[in-house]
Design an enzyme around this catalytic site. Structure first.
Site, short mmCIF file in Angstrom:
data_model
loop_
_atom_site.label_atom_id
_atom_site.label_comp_id
_atom_site.label_asym_id
_atom_site.label_seq_id
_atom_site.Cartn_x
_atom_site.Cartn_y
_atom_site.Cartn_z
N ASP A 1 0.84 -1.18 0.00
CA ASP A 1 0.00 0.00 0.00
C ASP A 1 0.89 1.25 0.00
OD1 ASP A 1 -2.37 1.66 0.51
OD2 ASP A 1 -1.54 1.88 2.52
N ASP B 1 -1.77 -0.72 6.02
CA ASP B 1 -2.00 -0.17 7.35
C ASP B 1 -3.46 0.21 7.62
OD1 ASP B 1 -1.82 2.06 5.50
OD2 ASP B 1 -1.82 3.34 7.27
N ASP C 1 -7.26 -1.66 3.74
CA ASP C 1 -6.32 -2.70 3.33
C ASP C 1 -6.69 -4.07 3.91
OD1 ASP C 1 -4.66 -0.96 1.90
OD2 ASP C 1 -3.62 -0.35 3.73
#
Length: 632
Positions: free
Chosen positions: A321, A517, A521
Protein backbone atom coordinates in the site's frame (compact mmCIF):
# COMPACT_ATOMS: atom_id res chain seq x y z
CA UNK A 1 9.28 -34.31 22.20
CA UNK A 2 6.20 -32.61 23.61
CA UNK A 3 7.42 -32.25 27.21
CA UNK A 4 6.16 -28.69 27.57
CA UNK A 5 3.54 -29.45 30.24
CA UNK A 6 4.88 -30.81 33.53
CA UNK A 7 8.51 -30.39 32.59
CA UNK A 8 8.35 -26.66 31.87
CA UNK A 9 11.35 -24.66 33.12
CA UNK A 10 12.12 -27.35 35.74
CA UNK A 11 13.16 -29.69 32.91
CA UNK A 12 16.63 -28.16 32.97
CA UNK A 13 16.97 -28.90 36.68
CA UNK A 14 15.71 -32.48 36.25
CA UNK A 15 18.14 -33.01 33.37
CA UNK A 16 21.08 -31.72 35.45
CA UNK A 17 20.02 -33.88 38.42
CA UNK A 18 19.73 -36.96 36.18
CA UNK A 19 23.20 -36.28 34.74
CA UNK A 20 24.74 -35.93 38.21
CA UNK A 21 23.15 -39.19 39.36
CA UNK A 22 24.32 -40.93 36.18
CA UNK A 23 27.92 -39.73 36.66
CA UNK A 24 27.82 -40.77 40.32
CA UNK A 25 26.59 -44.23 39.36
CA UNK A 26 29.26 -44.53 36.66
CA UNK A 27 31.98 -43.52 39.12
CA UNK A 28 30.72 -46.05 41.66
CA UNK A 29 30.65 -48.78 39.01
CA UNK A 30 34.19 -47.99 37.80
CA UNK A 31 35.50 -47.94 41.38
CA UNK A 32 34.09 -51.44 42.01
CA UNK A 33 31.63 -50.21 44.63
CA UNK A 34 28.88 -52.61 45.70
CA UNK A 35 26.51 -53.18 42.80
CA UNK A 36 23.57 -52.23 45.00
CA UNK A 37 25.02 -48.69 45.26
CA UNK A 38 25.47 -47.96 41.58
CA UNK A 39 22.24 -49.73 40.68
CA UNK A 40 20.46 -47.46 43.17
CA UNK A 41 22.10 -44.36 41.65
CA UNK A 42 21.16 -45.45 38.13
CA UNK A 43 17.55 -46.23 39.11
CA UNK A 44 17.31 -42.85 40.83
CA UNK A 45 18.59 -41.35 37.59
CA UNK A 46 15.75 -43.16 35.80
CA UNK A 47 13.18 -41.66 38.15
CA UNK A 48 14.64 -38.15 38.11
CA UNK A 49 15.00 -37.85 34.35
CA UNK A 50 12.14 -40.09 33.25
CA UNK A 51 9.13 -39.39 35.48
CA UNK A 52 7.92 -36.36 33.51
CA UNK A 53 8.04 -37.96 30.01
CA UNK A 54 6.53 -41.15 31.46
CA UNK A 55 3.63 -39.17 32.91
CA UNK A 56 3.19 -37.31 29.61
CA UNK A 57 3.13 -40.62 27.77
CA UNK A 58 0.53 -42.09 30.14
CA UNK A 59 -1.65 -39.00 29.70
CA UNK A 60 -1.32 -39.40 25.93
CA UNK A 61 -2.38 -43.05 26.16
CA UNK A 62 -5.53 -41.97 27.97
CA UNK A 63 -6.29 -39.86 24.89
CA UNK A 64 -5.63 -42.92 22.72
CA UNK A 65 -2.41 -41.52 21.27
CA UNK A 66 1.07 -42.98 21.46
CA UNK A 67 3.73 -40.51 22.58
CA UNK A 68 7.38 -41.05 21.60
CA UNK A 69 8.34 -40.04 25.13
CA UNK A 70 6.75 -43.22 26.41
CA UNK A 71 8.68 -45.29 23.85
CA UNK A 72 11.97 -43.96 25.25
CA UNK A 73 11.00 -44.72 28.85
CA UNK A 74 9.85 -48.25 27.92
CA UNK A 75 13.12 -48.83 26.05
CA UNK A 76 15.13 -47.68 29.09
CA UNK A 77 13.16 -49.96 31.43
CA UNK A 78 13.59 -52.82 28.96
CA UNK A 79 17.35 -52.29 28.98
CA UNK A 80 17.42 -52.37 32.79
CA UNK A 81 15.33 -55.54 32.83
CA UNK A 82 18.08 -57.44 31.04
CA UNK A 83 20.87 -56.01 33.18
CA UNK A 84 21.81 -53.14 30.86
CA UNK A 85 21.02 -50.53 33.53
CA UNK A 86 23.96 -48.33 32.43
CA UNK A 87 22.64 -48.15 28.85
CA UNK A 88 19.14 -47.33 30.04
CA UNK A 89 20.42 -44.60 32.34
CA UNK A 90 22.48 -43.14 29.47
CA UNK A 91 19.32 -43.07 27.36
CA UNK A 92 17.39 -41.27 30.12
CA UNK A 93 20.14 -38.66 30.58
CA UNK A 94 20.47 -37.84 26.89
CA UNK A 95 16.70 -37.92 26.50
CA UNK A 96 16.26 -35.51 29.43
CA UNK A 97 18.95 -33.23 28.00
CA UNK A 98 17.30 -33.03 24.57
CA UNK A 99 13.96 -32.35 26.26
CA UNK A 100 15.53 -29.53 28.26
CA UNK A 101 16.90 -28.02 25.05
CA UNK A 102 13.43 -28.08 23.52
CA UNK A 103 12.04 -26.43 26.62
CA UNK A 104 14.79 -23.81 26.46
CA UNK A 105 13.69 -22.84 22.96
CA UNK A 106 10.09 -22.49 24.14
CA UNK A 107 11.18 -20.58 27.25
CA UNK A 108 13.20 -18.11 25.19
CA UNK A 109 10.12 -17.44 23.10
CA UNK A 110 8.01 -16.93 26.22
CA UNK A 111 10.67 -14.59 27.60
CA UNK A 112 10.21 -12.35 24.59
CA UNK A 113 6.57 -12.01 25.68
CA UNK A 114 7.15 -11.54 29.41
CA UNK A 115 9.90 -9.05 28.64
CA UNK A 116 7.26 -6.87 27.02
CA UNK A 117 5.03 -7.27 30.06
CA UNK A 118 7.88 -5.99 32.24
CA UNK A 119 7.59 -2.66 30.44
CA UNK A 120 4.34 -1.93 32.24
CA UNK A 121 4.66 -0.43 35.76
CA UNK A 122 3.18 -2.14 38.81
CA UNK A 123 1.31 0.94 40.05
CA UNK A 124 -0.40 4.03 38.67
CA UNK A 125 -1.29 7.28 40.44
CA UNK A 126 -4.91 8.05 39.61
CA UNK A 127 -6.36 11.50 40.30
CA UNK A 128 -9.94 11.42 41.54
CA UNK A 129 -12.61 14.03 40.78
CA UNK A 130 -11.85 15.93 44.00
CA UNK A 131 -8.15 16.09 43.18
CA UNK A 132 -6.96 13.40 45.59
CA UNK A 133 -4.35 10.93 44.44
CA UNK A 134 -4.83 7.16 44.70
CA UNK A 135 -2.33 4.42 43.92
CA UNK A 136 -3.94 1.66 41.83
CA UNK A 137 -2.78 -1.19 39.62
CA UNK A 138 -2.64 -0.19 35.93
CA UNK A 139 -5.10 -2.95 35.07
CA UNK A 140 -7.72 -1.12 37.20
CA UNK A 141 -7.53 2.05 35.07
CA UNK A 142 -10.45 2.86 32.79
CA UNK A 143 -10.94 5.13 29.80
CA UNK A 144 -11.35 8.72 30.99
CA UNK A 145 -9.31 8.32 34.20
CA UNK A 146 -6.69 10.99 34.89
CA UNK A 147 -3.23 9.78 35.87
CA UNK A 148 -0.13 11.69 36.98
CA UNK A 149 3.26 10.51 35.72
CA UNK A 150 6.17 11.81 37.80
CA UNK A 151 9.82 12.17 36.68
CA UNK A 152 11.50 8.83 36.02
CA UNK A 153 8.28 6.79 36.17
CA UNK A 154 6.98 4.55 33.43
CA UNK A 155 3.76 5.63 31.75
CA UNK A 156 1.00 3.44 33.14
CA UNK A 157 -1.54 3.64 30.30
CA UNK A 158 -2.05 4.71 26.71
CA UNK A 159 -3.42 8.24 26.88
CA UNK A 160 -3.37 11.89 25.91
CA UNK A 161 -1.40 14.55 27.78
CA UNK A 162 -3.76 16.95 29.57
CA UNK A 163 -1.13 19.00 31.34
CA UNK A 164 2.61 19.33 31.80
CA UNK A 165 5.59 18.87 29.53
CA UNK A 166 8.32 16.26 29.53
CA UNK A 167 10.67 14.22 27.38
CA UNK A 168 9.49 10.61 27.06
CA UNK A 169 11.68 7.71 25.97
CA UNK A 170 9.48 5.69 23.58
CA UNK A 171 12.21 3.37 22.28
CA UNK A 172 10.69 0.34 24.00
CA UNK A 173 7.52 0.69 21.92
CA UNK A 174 8.25 2.75 18.81
CA UNK A 175 12.01 2.23 18.41
CA UNK A 176 12.68 5.97 18.26
CA UNK A 177 16.28 6.43 19.45
CA UNK A 178 15.77 9.87 21.07
CA UNK A 179 13.25 10.94 23.74
CA UNK A 180 10.19 12.72 22.35
CA UNK A 181 9.04 16.04 23.81
CA UNK A 182 5.44 15.70 25.00
CA UNK A 183 3.03 18.62 25.22
CA UNK A 184 -0.70 18.83 25.96
CA UNK A 185 -2.77 16.82 23.42
CA UNK A 186 0.19 14.56 22.55
CA UNK A 187 -0.24 10.79 22.74
CA UNK A 188 1.76 8.67 25.20
CA UNK A 189 2.07 4.88 25.39
CA UNK A 190 2.02 2.54 28.36
CA UNK A 191 5.47 1.20 29.21
CA UNK A 192 7.42 4.21 27.93
CA UNK A 193 9.82 6.04 30.27
CA UNK A 194 9.05 9.56 31.46
CA UNK A 195 11.91 12.06 31.68
CA UNK A 196 12.35 15.04 33.99
CA UNK A 197 8.90 16.61 33.79
CA UNK A 198 5.51 15.85 35.30
CA UNK A 199 2.68 14.76 33.00
CA UNK A 200 -1.02 14.51 33.66
CA UNK A 201 -2.68 12.20 31.15
CA UNK A 202 -6.19 11.10 30.35
CA UNK A 203 -6.48 7.35 29.73
CA UNK A 204 -7.73 6.58 26.21
CA UNK A 205 -7.35 2.78 26.12
CA UNK A 206 -8.40 0.04 28.49
CA UNK A 207 -5.43 -1.92 29.92
CA UNK A 208 -6.13 -4.87 27.62
CA UNK A 209 -6.02 -2.61 24.54
CA UNK A 210 -2.73 -0.80 25.11
CA UNK A 211 0.06 -1.10 22.56
CA UNK A 212 2.12 -3.27 24.92
CA UNK A 213 -0.85 -5.51 25.79
CA UNK A 214 -1.66 -6.03 22.11
CA UNK A 215 1.96 -6.90 21.41
CA UNK A 216 1.95 -9.46 24.23
CA UNK A 217 -1.30 -10.99 23.04
CA UNK A 218 -0.02 -11.32 19.47
CA UNK A 219 3.24 -13.02 20.47
CA UNK A 220 1.49 -15.29 22.98
CA UNK A 221 -0.94 -16.33 20.28
CA UNK A 222 1.98 -17.12 17.98
CA UNK A 223 3.56 -19.42 20.56
CA UNK A 224 0.33 -21.42 20.88
CA UNK A 225 0.03 -22.30 17.18
CA UNK A 226 1.59 -25.07 15.16
CA UNK A 227 3.04 -24.91 11.70
CA UNK A 228 1.54 -26.90 8.84
CA UNK A 229 4.72 -28.95 8.64
CA UNK A 230 4.49 -29.68 12.38
CA UNK A 231 0.84 -30.71 12.11
CA UNK A 232 1.72 -33.08 9.26
CA UNK A 233 4.58 -34.56 11.27
CA UNK A 234 2.36 -35.07 14.31
CA UNK A 235 -0.23 -36.80 12.14
CA UNK A 236 2.40 -39.13 10.70
CA UNK A 237 4.03 -39.55 14.12
CA UNK A 238 1.04 -41.39 15.57
CA UNK A 239 0.98 -44.00 12.82
CA UNK A 240 4.78 -44.22 12.76
CA UNK A 241 4.95 -44.75 16.53
CA UNK A 242 2.40 -47.56 16.33
CA UNK A 243 4.48 -49.09 13.52
CA UNK A 244 7.60 -48.88 15.69
CA UNK A 245 5.84 -50.71 18.53
CA UNK A 246 4.57 -53.44 16.17
CA UNK A 247 8.01 -53.83 14.57
CA UNK A 248 9.66 -53.95 18.01
CA UNK A 249 7.34 -56.73 19.16
CA UNK A 250 7.99 -58.63 15.92
CA UNK A 251 11.73 -58.18 16.28
CA UNK A 252 11.46 -59.61 19.79
CA UNK A 253 8.98 -62.49 19.30
CA UNK A 254 10.06 -63.84 15.90
CA UNK A 255 13.70 -64.56 16.89
CA UNK A 256 12.43 -66.15 20.13
CA UNK A 257 10.19 -68.43 18.08
CA UNK A 258 13.26 -69.61 16.19
CA UNK A 259 15.28 -70.33 19.31
CA UNK A 260 17.10 -67.07 19.98
CA UNK A 261 18.05 -66.32 23.60
CA UNK A 262 15.77 -63.98 25.56
CA UNK A 263 18.37 -61.40 26.50
CA UNK A 264 19.77 -61.05 22.98
CA UNK A 265 16.32 -60.75 21.39
CA UNK A 266 15.14 -58.21 23.96
CA UNK A 267 18.33 -56.17 23.65
CA UNK A 268 18.01 -55.95 19.86
CA UNK A 269 14.31 -55.08 20.12
CA UNK A 270 15.00 -52.33 22.70
CA UNK A 271 17.80 -50.95 20.54
CA UNK A 272 15.47 -50.89 17.54
CA UNK A 273 12.75 -49.09 19.51
CA UNK A 274 15.24 -46.42 20.54
CA UNK A 275 16.86 -45.74 17.17
CA UNK A 276 13.58 -45.93 15.22
CA UNK A 277 11.72 -43.48 17.48
CA UNK A 278 11.07 -40.15 15.67
CA UNK A 279 12.20 -37.80 18.47
CA UNK A 280 14.49 -35.76 16.22
CA UNK A 281 11.82 -35.57 13.52
CA UNK A 282 9.32 -34.19 16.04
CA UNK A 283 11.86 -31.57 17.15
CA UNK A 284 12.80 -30.62 13.59
CA UNK A 285 10.03 -28.09 12.96
CA UNK A 286 8.76 -26.10 15.93
CA UNK A 287 12.01 -25.04 17.68
CA UNK A 288 13.35 -23.30 14.53
CA UNK A 289 10.03 -21.58 13.84
CA UNK A 290 9.49 -20.54 17.46
CA UNK A 291 13.08 -19.30 17.64
CA UNK A 292 12.52 -17.25 14.49
CA UNK A 293 9.28 -15.83 15.94
CA UNK A 294 11.10 -14.82 19.14
CA UNK A 295 13.97 -13.27 17.18
CA UNK A 296 11.58 -11.29 14.97
CA UNK A 297 9.69 -10.12 18.06
CA UNK A 298 12.88 -8.75 19.58
CA UNK A 299 13.42 -6.74 16.40
CA UNK A 300 9.96 -5.24 16.23
CA UNK A 301 8.06 -7.73 14.06
CA UNK A 302 5.32 -9.76 15.72
CA UNK A 303 4.63 -12.91 13.73
CA UNK A 304 1.33 -14.30 14.97
CA UNK A 305 1.90 -18.01 14.37
CA UNK A 306 4.24 -20.66 13.10
CA UNK A 307 1.89 -21.02 10.13
CA UNK A 308 2.34 -17.31 9.40
CA UNK A 309 6.13 -17.74 9.55
CA UNK A 310 5.90 -20.54 6.97
CA UNK A 311 3.69 -18.38 4.74
CA UNK A 312 6.16 -15.48 4.92
CA UNK A 313 8.87 -17.84 3.71
CA UNK A 314 6.71 -18.77 0.69
CA UNK A 315 6.19 -15.19 -0.57
CA UNK A 316 7.15 -14.71 -4.22
CA UNK A 317 5.88 -11.15 -4.72
CA UNK A 318 5.20 -8.27 -2.33
CA UNK A 319 2.20 -5.98 -2.82
CA UNK A 320 2.49 -2.70 -0.88
CA UNK A 321 0.00 0.00 0.00
CA UNK A 322 1.12 3.61 -0.47
CA UNK A 323 -0.22 6.02 2.15
CA UNK A 324 0.88 5.10 5.66
CA UNK A 325 3.02 2.23 4.42
CA UNK A 326 5.57 3.47 1.89
CA UNK A 327 4.81 6.97 3.15
CA UNK A 328 4.48 8.22 6.71
CA UNK A 329 1.04 9.75 6.24
CA UNK A 330 2.58 13.10 7.26
CA UNK A 331 2.41 15.68 4.44
CA UNK A 332 5.06 18.25 3.59
CA UNK A 333 4.80 21.40 1.51
CA UNK A 334 6.53 20.91 -1.85
CA UNK A 335 5.37 23.82 -4.00
CA UNK A 336 3.94 27.34 -3.74
CA UNK A 337 2.38 28.82 -6.92
CA UNK A 338 1.54 32.57 -6.76
CA UNK A 339 -1.50 33.56 -8.85
CA UNK A 340 -1.17 37.36 -8.64
CA UNK A 341 2.16 37.86 -10.36
CA UNK A 342 3.71 41.21 -9.58
CA UNK A 343 1.61 41.62 -6.44
CA UNK A 344 2.59 38.59 -4.35
CA UNK A 345 5.54 36.25 -4.58
CA UNK A 346 5.81 32.73 -3.17
CA UNK A 347 7.01 33.92 0.26
CA UNK A 348 4.08 36.32 0.54
CA UNK A 349 1.61 33.55 -0.23
CA UNK A 350 3.31 31.24 2.25
CA UNK A 351 3.33 33.93 4.97
CA UNK A 352 -0.40 34.52 4.59
CA UNK A 353 -1.18 30.80 4.53
CA UNK A 354 0.97 30.07 7.59
CA UNK A 355 -0.66 32.92 9.49
CA UNK A 356 -4.11 31.47 8.83
CA UNK A 357 -3.03 27.89 9.62
CA UNK A 358 -0.95 28.53 12.74
CA UNK A 359 -3.76 27.41 15.08
CA UNK A 360 -4.85 24.47 12.94
CA UNK A 361 -4.47 20.88 14.10
CA UNK A 362 -4.92 19.48 10.58
CA UNK A 363 -1.80 17.75 9.17
CA UNK A 364 -1.89 19.95 6.05
CA UNK A 365 -2.00 23.08 8.18
CA UNK A 366 0.91 21.94 10.33
CA UNK A 367 2.92 21.17 7.19
CA UNK A 368 2.37 24.74 5.90
CA UNK A 369 3.42 26.33 9.20
CA UNK A 370 6.46 24.05 9.55
CA UNK A 371 7.64 24.89 6.04
CA UNK A 372 7.27 28.64 6.66
CA UNK A 373 9.33 28.36 9.82
CA UNK A 374 11.99 26.33 8.03
CA UNK A 375 12.19 29.09 5.43
CA UNK A 376 12.69 31.66 8.21
CA UNK A 377 9.49 33.51 7.33
CA UNK A 378 8.03 35.69 10.08
CA UNK A 379 4.47 34.50 10.71
CA UNK A 380 2.12 37.29 11.78
CA UNK A 381 -0.58 36.39 14.30
CA UNK A 382 -4.05 36.06 12.87
CA UNK A 383 -7.38 36.38 14.68
CA UNK A 384 -10.84 34.87 14.44
CA UNK A 385 -9.47 31.48 13.49
CA UNK A 386 -12.17 29.01 12.54
CA UNK A 387 -11.81 25.48 11.18
CA UNK A 388 -14.35 24.59 8.51
CA UNK A 389 -14.74 20.79 8.33
CA UNK A 390 -14.66 19.52 4.76
CA UNK A 391 -13.60 22.93 3.46
CA UNK A 392 -10.46 24.29 5.16
CA UNK A 393 -9.73 27.12 7.60
CA UNK A 394 -10.70 30.77 7.87
CA UNK A 395 -8.94 33.58 9.77
CA UNK A 396 -8.55 37.36 9.81
CA UNK A 397 -5.19 39.02 9.12
CA UNK A 398 -4.72 42.79 9.04
CA UNK A 399 -8.42 43.27 8.39
CA UNK A 400 -8.54 40.79 5.51
CA UNK A 401 -10.34 37.42 5.48
CA UNK A 402 -7.90 34.60 4.71
CA UNK A 403 -9.15 31.16 3.65
CA UNK A 404 -7.20 28.01 2.89
CA UNK A 405 -9.60 25.75 1.02
CA UNK A 406 -9.86 22.77 -1.29
CA UNK A 407 -10.11 23.52 -5.03
CA UNK A 408 -13.51 21.80 -4.94
CA UNK A 409 -14.84 24.75 -2.95
CA UNK A 410 -13.94 27.07 -5.82
CA UNK A 411 -15.46 25.17 -8.70
CA UNK A 412 -13.15 22.19 -8.98
CA UNK A 413 -9.88 22.05 -10.88
CA UNK A 414 -10.58 24.87 -13.32
CA UNK A 415 -8.39 27.29 -11.37
CA UNK A 416 -5.07 27.89 -13.19
CA UNK A 417 -2.21 25.92 -11.69
CA UNK A 418 -4.30 23.35 -9.83
CA UNK A 419 -3.98 20.71 -12.53
CA UNK A 420 -0.22 21.23 -12.75
CA UNK A 421 0.18 20.76 -9.01
CA UNK A 422 -1.93 17.60 -9.02
CA UNK A 423 -0.14 16.23 -12.08
CA UNK A 424 3.08 16.54 -10.11
CA UNK A 425 1.62 14.09 -7.60
CA UNK A 426 0.72 16.66 -4.92
CA UNK A 427 -2.46 17.58 -3.10
CA UNK A 428 -3.52 21.13 -4.04
CA UNK A 429 -5.05 23.71 -1.67
CA UNK A 430 -5.91 27.29 -2.55
CA UNK A 431 -5.01 30.44 -0.59
CA UNK A 432 -7.84 32.99 -0.80
CA UNK A 433 -7.72 36.64 0.39
CA UNK A 434 -11.07 38.43 0.54
CA UNK A 435 -12.55 35.83 -1.83
CA UNK A 436 -9.71 36.30 -4.36
CA UNK A 437 -7.44 33.27 -5.00
CA UNK A 438 -3.84 34.44 -4.54
CA UNK A 439 -1.88 31.18 -4.61
CA UNK A 440 -1.86 27.39 -4.71
CA UNK A 441 0.00 25.18 -2.29
CA UNK A 442 1.14 21.68 -3.24
CA UNK A 443 1.54 19.16 -0.41
CA UNK A 444 3.01 15.67 -0.74
CA UNK A 445 3.08 12.74 1.64
CA UNK A 446 6.52 12.05 3.13
CA UNK A 447 8.24 8.89 1.89
CA UNK A 448 9.61 6.73 4.68
CA UNK A 449 13.37 6.82 5.12
CA UNK A 450 15.24 4.07 3.30
CA UNK A 451 12.28 3.09 1.10
CA UNK A 452 14.37 2.86 -2.06
CA UNK A 453 16.84 0.46 -0.39
CA UNK A 454 13.97 -1.63 0.94
CA UNK A 455 12.37 -1.88 -2.53
CA UNK A 456 15.71 -2.96 -3.98
CA UNK A 457 16.16 -5.58 -1.24
CA UNK A 458 12.64 -6.96 -1.71
CA UNK A 459 13.22 -7.22 -5.46
CA UNK A 460 16.46 -9.15 -4.93
CA UNK A 461 14.87 -11.38 -2.29
CA UNK A 462 11.75 -12.36 -4.25
CA UNK A 463 13.15 -11.95 -7.79
CA UNK A 464 10.14 -9.73 -8.50
CA UNK A 465 9.58 -6.00 -8.19
CA UNK A 466 7.02 -5.04 -5.52
CA UNK A 467 3.56 -4.07 -6.75
CA UNK A 468 2.19 -0.73 -5.55
CA UNK A 469 -1.54 -0.89 -4.76
CA UNK A 470 -3.17 2.40 -3.78
CA UNK A 471 -6.44 4.26 -3.77
CA UNK A 472 -4.55 7.47 -4.51
CA UNK A 473 -4.59 9.09 -7.94
CA UNK A 474 -2.34 7.72 -10.64
CA UNK A 475 -0.11 10.81 -10.86
CA UNK A 476 0.78 10.70 -7.17
CA UNK A 477 1.28 6.94 -7.29
CA UNK A 478 3.49 7.05 -10.38
CA UNK A 479 5.64 9.83 -8.94
CA UNK A 480 6.22 7.92 -5.72
CA UNK A 481 6.89 4.69 -7.60
CA UNK A 482 9.49 6.43 -9.77
CA UNK A 483 11.20 7.90 -6.71
CA UNK A 484 11.50 4.55 -4.89
CA UNK A 485 12.09 2.24 -7.86
CA UNK A 486 8.75 0.43 -8.25
CA UNK A 487 7.72 -0.35 -11.82
CA UNK A 488 4.32 -2.03 -11.31
CA UNK A 489 1.72 0.51 -10.15
CA UNK A 490 -2.03 -0.03 -9.67
CA UNK A 491 -3.76 3.24 -8.64
CA UNK A 492 -7.29 4.55 -8.02
CA UNK A 493 -8.21 1.25 -6.34
CA UNK A 494 -11.13 0.68 -4.03
CA UNK A 495 -10.70 -1.98 -1.30
CA UNK A 496 -12.40 -4.61 -3.46
CA UNK A 497 -10.09 -3.68 -6.34
CA UNK A 498 -7.04 -4.41 -4.18
CA UNK A 499 -8.51 -7.81 -3.36
CA UNK A 500 -9.06 -8.47 -7.06
CA UNK A 501 -5.42 -7.60 -7.85
CA UNK A 502 -4.16 -9.88 -5.07
CA UNK A 503 -6.32 -12.77 -6.28
CA UNK A 504 -5.25 -12.21 -9.87
CA UNK A 505 -1.57 -12.34 -8.88
CA UNK A 506 -2.17 -15.55 -6.92
CA UNK A 507 -4.11 -17.05 -9.82
CA UNK A 508 -1.00 -16.41 -11.93
CA UNK A 509 1.01 -18.61 -9.57
CA UNK A 510 2.37 -16.01 -7.16
CA UNK A 511 2.21 -16.23 -3.39
CA UNK A 512 1.44 -12.65 -2.43
CA UNK A 513 2.71 -10.91 0.69
CA UNK A 514 0.55 -7.81 1.21
CA UNK A 515 1.78 -4.93 3.35
CA UNK A 516 -0.66 -2.23 4.47
CA UNK A 517 -2.00 -0.17 7.35
CA UNK A 518 -5.53 1.15 6.82
CA UNK A 519 -8.96 -0.37 7.29
CA UNK A 520 -9.30 -0.32 3.51
CA UNK A 521 -6.32 -2.70 3.33
CA UNK A 522 -7.90 -5.33 5.60
CA UNK A 523 -9.74 -7.19 2.79
CA UNK A 524 -6.56 -7.50 0.72
CA UNK A 525 -4.61 -8.56 3.81
CA UNK A 526 -7.17 -11.31 4.41
CA UNK A 527 -7.02 -12.45 0.78
CA UNK A 528 -3.22 -12.55 0.51
CA UNK A 529 -1.12 -15.67 1.14
CA UNK A 530 0.78 -13.72 3.83
CA UNK A 531 0.40 -10.21 5.22
CA UNK A 532 2.15 -7.61 7.35
CA UNK A 533 0.50 -4.59 8.99
CA UNK A 534 2.16 -1.35 10.06
CA UNK A 535 1.73 -1.42 13.84
CA UNK A 536 1.90 2.26 14.78
CA UNK A 537 -0.33 3.62 12.04
CA UNK A 538 -2.38 0.48 11.42
CA UNK A 539 -6.10 0.30 12.07
CA UNK A 540 -7.31 -2.24 14.64
CA UNK A 541 -9.02 -4.40 12.03
CA UNK A 542 -5.85 -4.47 9.92
CA UNK A 543 -3.70 -5.44 12.90
CA UNK A 544 -6.11 -8.23 13.82
CA UNK A 545 -6.25 -9.58 10.26
CA UNK A 546 -2.56 -9.49 9.36
CA UNK A 547 -0.19 -12.45 9.86
CA UNK A 548 2.51 -10.17 11.25
CA UNK A 549 2.82 -6.64 12.63
CA UNK A 550 5.76 -4.23 12.46
CA UNK A 551 5.76 -2.52 15.85
CA UNK A 552 7.93 0.43 14.76
CA UNK A 553 6.65 0.86 11.21
CA UNK A 554 10.15 0.23 9.86
CA UNK A 555 9.99 -0.85 6.22
CA UNK A 556 13.42 -2.47 6.49
CA UNK A 557 11.93 -5.15 8.73
CA UNK A 558 9.75 -6.46 5.88
CA UNK A 559 12.51 -8.04 3.77
CA UNK A 560 14.36 -8.91 6.98
CA UNK A 561 11.51 -11.01 8.38
CA UNK A 562 10.91 -12.69 5.00
CA UNK A 563 14.58 -13.62 4.84
CA UNK A 564 14.47 -14.85 8.44
CA UNK A 565 11.41 -16.98 7.62
CA UNK A 566 13.24 -18.50 4.66
CA UNK A 567 16.22 -19.22 6.87
CA UNK A 568 13.92 -20.94 9.37
CA UNK A 569 12.47 -23.05 6.57
CA UNK A 570 15.97 -24.08 5.46
CA UNK A 571 16.78 -25.09 9.05
CA UNK A 572 13.58 -27.16 9.22
CA UNK A 573 14.49 -28.95 5.98
CA UNK A 574 18.05 -29.54 7.23
CA UNK A 575 16.72 -30.86 10.53
CA UNK A 576 14.37 -33.29 8.80
CA UNK A 577 17.25 -34.50 6.61
CA UNK A 578 19.51 -34.96 9.66
CA UNK A 579 16.82 -36.84 11.58
CA UNK A 580 15.90 -39.09 8.65
CA UNK A 581 19.55 -39.91 7.93
CA UNK A 582 20.30 -40.90 11.52
CA UNK A 583 17.14 -42.99 11.86
CA UNK A 584 17.72 -44.78 8.55
CA UNK A 585 21.38 -45.51 9.26
CA UNK A 586 20.83 -46.70 12.82
CA UNK A 587 17.80 -48.86 11.97
CA UNK A 588 19.69 -50.50 9.07
CA UNK A 589 22.67 -51.14 11.35
CA UNK A 590 20.45 -52.76 13.98
CA UNK A 591 18.49 -54.90 11.48
CA UNK A 592 21.37 -56.08 9.34
CA UNK A 593 24.27 -55.95 11.77
CA UNK A 594 24.90 -55.69 15.48
CA UNK A 595 24.32 -52.18 16.87
CA UNK A 596 25.47 -51.88 20.51
CA UNK A 597 22.77 -50.33 22.68
CA UNK A 598 25.00 -47.48 24.03
CA UNK A 599 25.95 -46.53 20.47
CA UNK A 600 22.31 -46.63 19.41
CA UNK A 601 21.36 -44.41 22.34
CA UNK A 602 24.17 -41.97 21.60
CA UNK A 603 23.32 -41.85 17.89
CA UNK A 604 19.58 -41.39 18.38
CA UNK A 605 19.70 -38.83 21.18
CA UNK A 606 22.74 -37.17 19.64
CA UNK A 607 20.72 -36.47 16.49
CA UNK A 608 17.94 -35.07 18.66
CA UNK A 609 20.36 -32.69 20.39
CA UNK A 610 21.88 -31.65 17.05
CA UNK A 611 18.43 -30.86 15.68
CA UNK A 612 17.45 -28.90 18.80
CA UNK A 613 20.66 -26.86 18.81
CA UNK A 614 20.31 -26.19 15.08
CA UNK A 615 16.88 -24.69 15.71
CA UNK A 616 18.14 -22.57 18.60
CA UNK A 617 20.65 -20.91 16.26
CA UNK A 618 17.80 -18.76 14.97
CA UNK A 619 17.59 -17.04 18.37
CA UNK A 620 20.93 -15.37 17.77
CA UNK A 621 21.04 -11.71 16.79
CA UNK A 622 23.11 -12.68 13.73
CA UNK A 623 20.13 -14.61 12.35
CA UNK A 624 18.36 -11.25 12.01
CA UNK A 625 21.16 -8.77 11.35
CA UNK A 626 22.56 -11.00 8.65
CA UNK A 627 19.50 -10.43 6.46
CA UNK A 628 18.38 -6.88 7.23
CA UNK A 629 18.94 -4.37 4.41
CA UNK A 630 21.01 -1.25 4.78
CA UNK A 631 18.81 1.81 5.10
CA UNK A 632 19.84 5.09 3.64
Amino acid sequence: MGISGLWSVASVRWAVAALCLFLAGLAAQLLDAPSALWWTLYITCYVTGGWAPAWEGIQALRSRTLDVDLLMVVAAIGAASIGQVFDGALLIVIFATSGALEDTATKRTEDSVTGLLDLAPNAATRIDADGTEESVHPRDLRIGDHVVIRPGERVSADGVVMGGRSDVDQSSVTGEPLPVNKHPDDTVFAGTQNGGGVLRIRVTQNPSDTVVARIVALVAEASATKAETQLFIEKVEQRYSVGVVVATLALFTIPLAFGADLQGALLRAMTFMIVASPCAVVLATMPPLLSAIANAGRHGVLVKSAVAMEHLADATVVAIDKTGTLTTGTPRLTSVVPLLHGQMDADDVLRIAASAEQFSEHPLGRAVVDHARQRGIDIPESTEFHAQPGRGVRARLAGQIIEIVSPRCLGGNSLPGVIDVQDAGSTAVVVVVDEVPVGILGLTDTVRAGTKDVVRTITALTSASPVLLTGDNDCAAQRLATDVGISDVRADLLPEDKVAVVRRLQADGHRVLFVGDGINDAPAIAAAHASIAMGLSGADLTLDTADAVTVRDELATIPAVVALARRARRVVIANLAIAATFITALVAWDLFGHLPLPLGVAGHEGSTIIVALNGLRLLRARAWTGVAPTSS
